[in-house]
Design an enzyme around this catalytic site. Structure first.
Site, PDB file in Angstrom:
ATOM      1  CG  ASP A 295      -0.883   1.580  -4.490  1.00  0.00           C
ATOM      2  OD1 ASP A 295       0.101   1.525  -4.912  1.00  0.00           O
ATOM      3  OD2 ASP A 295      -1.432   2.644  -3.933  1.00  0.00           O
TER       4      ASP A 295
ATOM      5  N   GLY B 240      -3.802  11.642   1.759  1.00  0.00           N
ATOM      6  CA  GLY B 240      -2.901  11.012   0.784  1.00  0.00           C
ATOM      7  C   GLY B 240      -3.038  11.523  -0.613  1.00  0.00           C
ATOM      8  N   GLY B 241      -2.746  10.805  -1.721  1.00  0.00           N
ATOM      9  CA  GLY B 241      -2.824  11.505  -3.009  1.00  0.00           C
ATOM     10  C   GLY B 241      -4.132  11.530  -3.558  1.00  0.00           C
ATOM     11  CG  MET B 242      -6.084   8.997  -5.190  1.00  0.00           C
ATOM     12  SD  MET B 242      -7.000   7.242  -5.813  1.00  0.00           S
ATOM     13  CE  MET B 242      -6.756   6.241  -4.542  1.00  0.00           C
TER      14      MET B 242
END
Length: 698
Positions: free
Chosen positions: A135, A21-23
């Site tokens: 989110d 994922g993004g993080m």
């Protein structure tokens, strides 16, 4: 640096990478302490080096670890090892809601509402523990292989947003609430907005706002009204449409104020989908309805002209960071909502009021006949509704004096059912209708059962009660009394299959030869599920197909020469068979053609007298081992035996050992005819033989 096979936290063995994922990156791991599989989410290096972010991340993750709910991906542990920050979570086998929507294009309203209810229940549990997700999006919602819906990443978004993580990393701008887009305060109602956008995507297969940049999308969340999902899918029920619109109000005060309120309306939409039961909050207009002045109308028109100015004042780093509140002119949005929305809502309220007044006047006029319509003339229906009602009712006809057969025929043509009740009578002949339980001329709904009282004459015979008996026994008993039998069938959860549920007439006397109708049980209604054809499908497609059919699924892997890698090559229930709902169907996914290898670990004995009668021990022998596929395993020369051979990874199951050796004949001396002694030198010859060998499968 995470590597497959490494152990972290002295208990979690990393097995394989299952997502990114993004993080963070997500790995499947085994917890050796509790002997279970888990998911380990590991922060990427750029975030692990941010001390402020790590601190907030750990606090929020530890708070989320206190949540335990069936609709939440539960957090088991949070830790750090050698600069690696990780979260240990429940491992859920399934796919994300985003992928599910992509595969189905869009969901039916019933499926979308059912998923939304489960998501809402998970979010509600978090809100009750003062944890806001921040989110909510389809990517953070997982549908398990058992059909359970779970929300993941609770508490993590707060740490991210508080450190100004860019929206391309968050990947959430399509679902962010207006207050989040402005960088303002967000609370539980921000999650409700994001869930509303998620519901919109489930119902339509698309997000309501899109644009070339994240900035453009964020501005639309703040400025533009959300389109109705019915604009894209007209068959969406009104109740579901209004729920989505209420969730996505620009002002938090106009949304649902809690998940409990939302869940209540979602459940109501499954019962009465077309009812307009959704109540919109309007805190600024409770006192009275006010009309829009010319000045206010001019301001509304000028809103669109200000968009360019708005874009110029936005200062988003690299065109991707979330929007900060102080980048907007203060007069544009006060109290957390858009004045444009407030004024347009006022217009809609006025219009709605006028429409309601017209409807009330119309119905009052129709009832009283003031306007000359809807009066007493029953023969000229004035509305579609009246026509429909009249078409569903029929006037009861006169049946007394008719033969029972004729009365049943005419009532059947009117759409009415009949039951018979025989009585002895001297005034009426056998099988003549004496009366009906519904008066002549009465309006009767089609499908109504009319009970006819029929004459049994003076020589009626008692009708035996056969309810509860098997059909064979009932038919034999009725026939033995001189009656004819008419059999009907229906499902019954209480009466065993093949037994009589009811009869008509029940008891009393009836003429000999009369028809007695018996209703026979088919047993419990067959609600079994037909197993779909899964062979040759991808694993994801097969899982989705089974979930949609109401079946559970378990998966495994196996080698297959028939199906390509990644395709289903086995299903435990064959296509077309019927099983109970919820039955687990096992599928196996092909690993491709199996690569079988063999080994040969042995001591090769030297040539035997049978194989080489002229072999002399100590002679140099060439030994070659060749597999059936031509691969040379050994090529050596030796003078001593046994010879050790250790070979692995052999692609063939059989091979051949070739022995090559030389034979030297000694010199000989002879006397020729002239008496001279002649010496004939010895000769050297190369000889060989073979020995078949079988290898052992590894």
């Amino acid at each position: 640096m995470i590597k497959i096979g490494m152990m972290i936290g002295e208990r979690y063995e990393i097995l394989e990478k299952i997502g990114t994922g993004g993080m963070s990156d997500v790995y499947k791991a085994k917890c050796h302490k509790l002997n279970r599989f888990v998911a380990v989410k590991v922060l990427k290096q750029e975030f692990s080096e941010n001390a402020n972010f790590v601190s907030k991340f750990r606090v929020e993750a530890q708070a989320a670890a206190g949540l335990m709910h069936p609709n939440i991906v539960n957090v088991y542990d949070v830790g750090e090892e050698n600069g690696i920050y990780y979260i240990v979570m429940e491992l859920v086998e399934g796919i994300t809601l985003k992928k599910y929507i992509e595969k189905k294009a869009r969901l039916s309203y019933k499926e979308a509402v059912s998923i939304a209810i489960q998501v809402s229940m998970g979010i509600e549990a978090a809100h009750n523990n003062h944890i806001i997700h921040r989110d909510i999006k389809p990517q953070n919602i997982i549908i398990s292989k058992e059909g359970k819906v779970k929300v993941t990443d609770f508490g993590i978004a707060k740490a991210a947003t508080s450190n100004t993580i860019t929206s391309n990393v968050m990947g959430s701008v399509h679902y962010t609430s207006p207050e989040q887009a402005r960088g303002g305060y967000s609370d539980e109602k921000s999650d409700i907005y994001s869930l509303g956008i998620t519901m919109f995507e489930m119902l339509t297969g698309r997000v309501p706002f899109n644009g070339e940049t994240t900035v453009a999308i964020a501005i639309k969340h703040i400025q533009e009204e959300i389109p109705s999902p019915k604009d894209f899918v007209p068959e969406i029920p009104a109740g579901v449409e209004l729920i989505v619109l209420k969730c996505c109000q620009k002002s938090p005060d106009r949304r649902y104020q809690s998940m409990a309120e939302l869940i209540e309306d979602l459940k109501q939409s499954l019962i009465n989908p077309e009812d307009t039961f959704v109540v919109f909050n309007d805190p600024d207009e409770d006192a009275a309805t006010r009309f829009i002045s010319d000045n206010e109308m001019a301001q509304i028109k000028r809103q669109s002209d200000r968009r360019d100015y708005m874009e110029e004042t936005l200062r988003l780093k690299n065109d991707t960071e979330l929007i900060e509140e102080d980048e907007y002119p203060e007069e544009e949005y006060e109290d957390g909502y858009d004045p444009k929305m407030e004024r347009i809502t006022t217009i809609l309220a006025v219009v709605a009021g006028l429409i309601i007044c017209c409807v009330i006047i119309y119905f009052v006029g129709k009832i009283t006949g003031i306007f000359g319509f809807g009066g007493e003339d029953k023969g000229t229906p004035t509305t579609t509704e009246e026509s429909t009602v009249e078409s569903e009712t029929v006037p009861m006809i006169k049946v007394s004096g008719m033969s029972v057969a004729e009365a049943q025929k005419q009532l059947r043509e009117l759409g009415l059912l009949t039951e018979l009740n025989y009585v002895e009578s001297e005034a009426y002949e056998q099988n003549i209708v004496i009366s009906a339980d519904i008066t002549e001329g009465t309006s009767v709904k089609k499908g109504t059962t009319v009970t006819l009282t029929v004459s049994a004459g003076t020589e009626g015979r008692e009708v035996p009660n056969v309810v509860g008996r098997s059909y064979e026994d009932a038919a034999n008993q009725l026939a033995g009394q001189g009656f004819s039998v008419n059999k009907t069938e229906s499902y019954s959860a209480d009466v065993e299959k093949g037994n009589v549920i009811s009869q008509s007439p029940v008891g009393g006397k009836a003429p000999i030869g009369s028809v007695i109708t018996v209703n026979v049980s088919l047993g419990k209604e067959d609600n079994k599920v037909r197993v779909p054809d899964l062979m040759g499908k991808t694993e994801d497609d097969a899982v989705l197909t089974l979930i949609e059919a109401g079946l559970a699924v378990s998966t495994g892997e196996v080698y297959s020469n028939e199906y390509e890698q990644g395709l289903v090559c086995y299903q435990s229930y064959s296509y077309g068979s019927y099983v109970e709902p919820g039955t687990t169907v096992e599928i196996k996914v092909s690993l491709g053609s199996e690569t079988v290898t063999y080994k040969y670990n042995a001591s090769i004995e030297g040539p035997t007298p049978e194989e080489a009668p002229d072999y002399v021990v100590g002679t140099s022998v060439g030994v070659t081992i060749v597999a059936d596929n031509g691969k040379v395993l050994l090529d050596t020369t030796t003078t001593t035996f046994p010879l050790a051979a250790n070979h692995n990874g052999i692609p063939s199951s059989k091979g051949m050992i070739t022995f090559t050796y030389t034979v030297t004949t000694p010199a000989t001396t002879t006397t020729n005819e002239s008496g001279e002694t002649v010496t004939i030198p010895g000769t050297t010859e190369s000889r060989s033989f073979t020995r078949a060998v079988e290898f052992v499968r590894e």
